[in-house]
Write a protein that holds these residues in place. Structure first.
Motif, PDB file in Angstrom:
ATOM      1  N   LEU A  40       0.743  -0.900  -0.568  1.00  0.00           N
ATOM      2  CA  LEU A  40      -0.157   0.451   0.098  1.00  0.00           C
ATOM      3  C   LEU A  40       0.874   1.628   0.022  1.00  0.00           C
ATOM      4  CD1 LEU A  40      -2.774  -1.045   2.729  1.00  0.00           C
ATOM      5  CD2 LEU A  40      -2.668  -1.317   0.236  1.00  0.00           C
ATOM      6  N   GLY A  41       0.396   2.572  -0.329  1.00  0.00           N
ATOM      7  CA  GLY A  41       1.111   3.459  -0.469  1.00  0.00           C
ATOM      8  C   GLY A  41       0.366   5.066  -0.663  1.00  0.00           C
ATOM      9  N   TRP A  42       1.074   6.044  -0.335  1.00  0.00           N
ATOM     10  CA  TRP A  42       0.126   6.540  -0.666  1.00  0.00           C
ATOM     11  C   TRP A  42       0.177   7.470  -1.836  1.00  0.00           C
ATOM     12  CZ3 TRP A  42       2.238  11.471  -3.184  1.00  0.00           C
ATOM     13  CH2 TRP A  42       3.880  11.570  -2.982  1.00  0.00           C
ATOM     14  N   ASN A  43       0.895   6.741  -2.880  1.00  0.00           N
ATOM     15  CA  ASN A  43       1.200   7.271  -4.522  1.00  0.00           C
ATOM     16  C   ASN A  43       0.870   6.270  -5.509  1.00  0.00           C
ATOM     17  OD1 ASN A  43       2.764   5.390  -4.161  1.00  0.00           O
ATOM     18  ND2 ASN A  43       4.586   6.607  -5.007  1.00  0.00           N
ATOM     19  N   LYS A  44       0.035   5.386  -5.274  1.00  0.00           N
ATOM     20  CA  LYS A  44      -0.399   4.354  -5.865  1.00  0.00           C
ATOM     21  C   LYS A  44      -2.504   3.597  -5.667  1.00  0.00           C
ATOM     22  CE  LYS A  44       1.953   1.208  -3.885  1.00  0.00           C
ATOM     23  NZ  LYS A  44       3.402  -0.277  -4.266  1.00  0.00           N
ATOM     24  N   LYS A  45      -2.759   3.248  -6.372  1.00  0.00           N
ATOM     25  CA  LYS A  45      -4.256   3.505  -6.273  1.00  0.00           C
ATOM     26  C   LYS A  45      -5.147   2.216  -6.153  1.00  0.00           C
ATOM     27  CE  LYS A  45      -9.190   4.593  -8.103  1.00  0.00           C
ATOM     28  NZ  LYS A  45      -9.724   4.881  -9.303  1.00  0.00           N
ATOM     29  N   ALA A  69      -4.908   1.545   6.092  1.00  0.00           N
ATOM     30  CA  ALA A  69      -3.733   1.349   7.684  1.00  0.00           C
ATOM     31  C   ALA A  69      -3.885   2.231   8.811  1.00  0.00           C
ATOM     32  CB  ALA A  69      -2.799   1.941   6.741  1.00  0.00           C
ATOM     33  N   ARG A  70      -4.373   1.424   9.755  1.00  0.00           N
ATOM     34  CA  ARG A  70      -4.846   2.060  10.915  1.00  0.00           C
ATOM     35  C   ARG A  70      -3.757   1.708  12.202  1.00  0.00           C
ATOM     36  NH1 ARG A  70      -7.156  -2.522  15.027  1.00  0.00           N
ATOM     37  NH2 ARG A  70      -5.722  -4.275  14.760  1.00  0.00           N
ATOM     38  N   ASN A  77       0.892   7.764   6.993  1.00  0.00           N
ATOM     39  CA  ASN A  77       1.976   7.911   5.929  1.00  0.00           C
ATOM     40  C   ASN A  77       0.858   7.592   4.660  1.00  0.00           C
ATOM     41  OD1 ASN A  77       4.517   8.635   6.691  1.00  0.00           O
ATOM     42  ND2 ASN A  77       4.847   6.673   7.486  1.00  0.00           N
ATOM     43  N   GLY A  78      -0.273   7.352   5.048  1.00  0.00           N
ATOM     44  CA  GLY A  78      -1.072   7.126   3.753  1.00  0.00           C
ATOM     45  C   GLY A  78      -1.148   5.618   2.840  1.00  0.00           C
ATOM     46  N   LYS A  79      -0.771   4.812   3.806  1.00  0.00           N
ATOM     47  CA  LYS A  79      -1.195   3.929   3.165  1.00  0.00           C
ATOM     48  C   LYS A  79      -2.858   3.261   2.871  1.00  0.00           C
ATOM     49  CE  LYS A  79       3.208   1.544   4.412  1.00  0.00           C
ATOM     50  NZ  LYS A  79       3.371   1.171   3.420  1.00  0.00           N
ATOM     51  N   ILE A  80      -3.633   3.162   2.114  1.00  0.00           N
ATOM     52  CA  ILE A  80      -4.926   3.463   1.295  1.00  0.00           C
ATOM     53  C   ILE A  80      -4.577   2.857   0.427  1.00  0.00           C
ATOM     54  CG2 ILE A  80      -7.128   4.424   0.815  1.00  0.00           C
ATOM     55  CD1 ILE A  80      -5.764   5.983   3.453  1.00  0.00           C
ATOM     56  N   GLY A  81      -5.100   1.628  -0.273  1.00  0.00           N
ATOM     57  CA  GLY A  81      -4.896   1.551  -1.082  1.00  0.00           C
ATOM     58  C   GLY A  81      -6.883   0.434  -1.969  1.00  0.00           C
ATOM     59  N   ALA A 125      -9.018   9.261  11.874  1.00  0.00           N
ATOM     60  CA  ALA A 125      -8.725   8.338  12.656  1.00  0.00           C
ATOM     61  C   ALA A 125      -7.691   8.655  13.104  1.00  0.00           C
ATOM     62  CB  ALA A 125      -8.265   7.719  11.099  1.00  0.00           C
ATOM     63  N   ILE A 126      -6.469   9.068  12.597  1.00  0.00           N
ATOM     64  CA  ILE A 126      -5.046   9.710  13.423  1.00  0.00           C
ATOM     65  C   ILE A 126      -5.363   9.998  14.852  1.00  0.00           C
ATOM     66  CG2 ILE A 126      -3.096  11.393  13.377  1.00  0.00           C
ATOM     67  CD1 ILE A 126      -3.086  10.785  10.824  1.00  0.00           C
ATOM     68  N   ASN A 127      -6.311  10.909  15.554  1.00  0.00           N
ATOM     69  CA  ASN A 127      -7.030  11.747  16.659  1.00  0.00           C
ATOM     70  C   ASN A 127      -8.179  10.876  16.680  1.00  0.00           C
ATOM     71  OD1 ASN A 127      -6.281  13.788  15.578  1.00  0.00           O
ATOM     72  ND2 ASN A 127      -7.835  14.859  15.600  1.00  0.00           N
ATOM     73  N   SER A 128      -8.003   9.317  16.807  1.00  0.00           N
ATOM     74  CA  SER A 128      -8.393   8.671  17.718  1.00  0.00           C
ATOM     75  C   SER A 128      -7.378   7.199  17.523  1.00  0.00           C
ATOM     76  CB  SER A 128      -9.998   7.559  16.603  1.00  0.00           C
ATOM     77  OG  SER A 128      -9.413   6.813  15.911  1.00  0.00           O
ATOM     78  N   MET A 129      -6.460   7.782  17.558  1.00  0.00           N
ATOM     79  CA  MET A 129      -5.187   6.595  17.841  1.00  0.00           C
ATOM     80  C   MET A 129      -5.453   6.311  19.617  1.00  0.00           C
ATOM     81  SD  MET A 129      -2.685   7.171  14.977  1.00  0.00           S
ATOM     82  CE  MET A 129      -2.587   5.480  13.970  1.00  0.00           C
ATOM     83  N   LEU A 130      -4.968   4.826  19.845  1.00  0.00           N
ATOM     84  CA  LEU A 130      -4.619   4.555  21.251  1.00  0.00           C
ATOM     85  C   LEU A 130      -3.678   4.016  21.167  1.00  0.00           C
ATOM     86  CD1 LEU A 130      -8.564   4.479  22.215  1.00  0.00           C
ATOM     87  CD2 LEU A 130      -6.763   6.371  23.047  1.00  0.00           C
ATOM     88  N   GLY A 131      -3.416   3.184  22.521  1.00  0.00           N
ATOM     89  CA  GLY A 131      -2.026   2.410  22.560  1.00  0.00           C
ATOM     90  C   GLY A 131      -0.816   3.193  22.401  1.00  0.00           C
TER      91      GLY A 131
END
Length: 167
Positions: A40-45, A69-70, A77-81, A125-131
Motif C-alpha cells: 500500500l502507498g500514498w502514491n498508488k491507487k 492502514a490503521r 503515511n497514507g497507506k490506502i489502496g 482516524a489519527i486523532n482516535s489512535m490509542l495504544g
C-alpha cells in the motif's frame, strides 16, 4: 467565504453508508491472495493480489475493497489502496487494515477511496489512535462516525472518474 454544499448532497455518517470490515469467508489453511502493508502507498491507487499465501488469519477482503492502514506510522503515511487482481476474488492481509466497501446503490467504492485519502477523514482516524507509543491504532468507531456530504450515486461515479484520470 463559506463553502457551498451543492443541493442534494446529504450529510451522512460513513458507517451508515459503507460497509466497514465486512464479512468475508476464507478457509483456514487454504491459499488466497495476500496483500502486505508494504504494497500500500500514498502514491498508488491499487494494491495487487499477486502473492499467494496460506490463510492463518488477518484482515479479509474482496476484489475492489479499500484497505486502510490503521496503525502508526502507516496511517500517517497514507497507506490506502484498493484490492485488485485477487485470486478467487478474495484475499487477506495485515491485521492492521480497516476494510471499507461501498453499499450497492448508495456509495461508489472508488468515490469512498478518494474520501479516505482526504486530510479530514485521515485526521479523524489519527486523532482516535490509542495504544503504546509506536504501536498506536485508530478506532474503527472514528471512521464509522465520520460525517461528510454524500452526493447521489451518479455524481459519486463522475467525481471518482475525474479523479481516477489523475492517478
Amino acid at each position: 467565504m463559506q463553502n457551498q454544499i451543492p443541493p442534494g448532497w446529504q450529510k451522512v455518517k460513513l458507517g451508515k453508508n459503507a460497509f466497514l470490515n465486512p464479512e468475508v469467508s476464507l478457509k483456514m489453511g487454504k491459499e488466497y491472495s495476500f496483500i502486505p502493508m508494504e504494497d500500500l502507498g500514498w502514491n498508488k491507487k491499487y494494491a495487487f493480489g499477486d502473492k499467494l499465501k496460506e490463510f492463518k488469519g488477518g484482515a479479509k477482503f474482496e476484489e475492489g475493497d479499500i484497505l486502510f492502514a490503521r496503525i502508526t506510522p502507516c496511517l500517517e503515511n497514507g497507506k490506502i489502496g484498493i484490492a485488485k487482481n485477487l485470486s478467487e476474488k478474495k484475499g487477506f492481509g495485515s491485521t492492521e487494515y480497516f476494510v471499507i466497501r461501498g453499499k450497492k446503490n448508495i456509495t461508489n467504492t472508488h468515490f469512498l477511496y478518494y474520501l479516505c485519502r482526504t486530510h479530514d477523514l485521515r485526521q479523524v482516524a489519527i486523532n482516535s489512535m490509542l495504544g503504546a507509543s509506536g504501536r498506536q491504532r485508530a478506532s474503527l468507531n472514528s471512521l464509522y462516525n465520520f460525517e461528510f456530504h454524500l452526493p447521489n450515486l451518479v455524481t459519486q461515479q463522475k467525481i471518482a472518474s475525474v479523479l481516477s484520470a489523475f492517478d
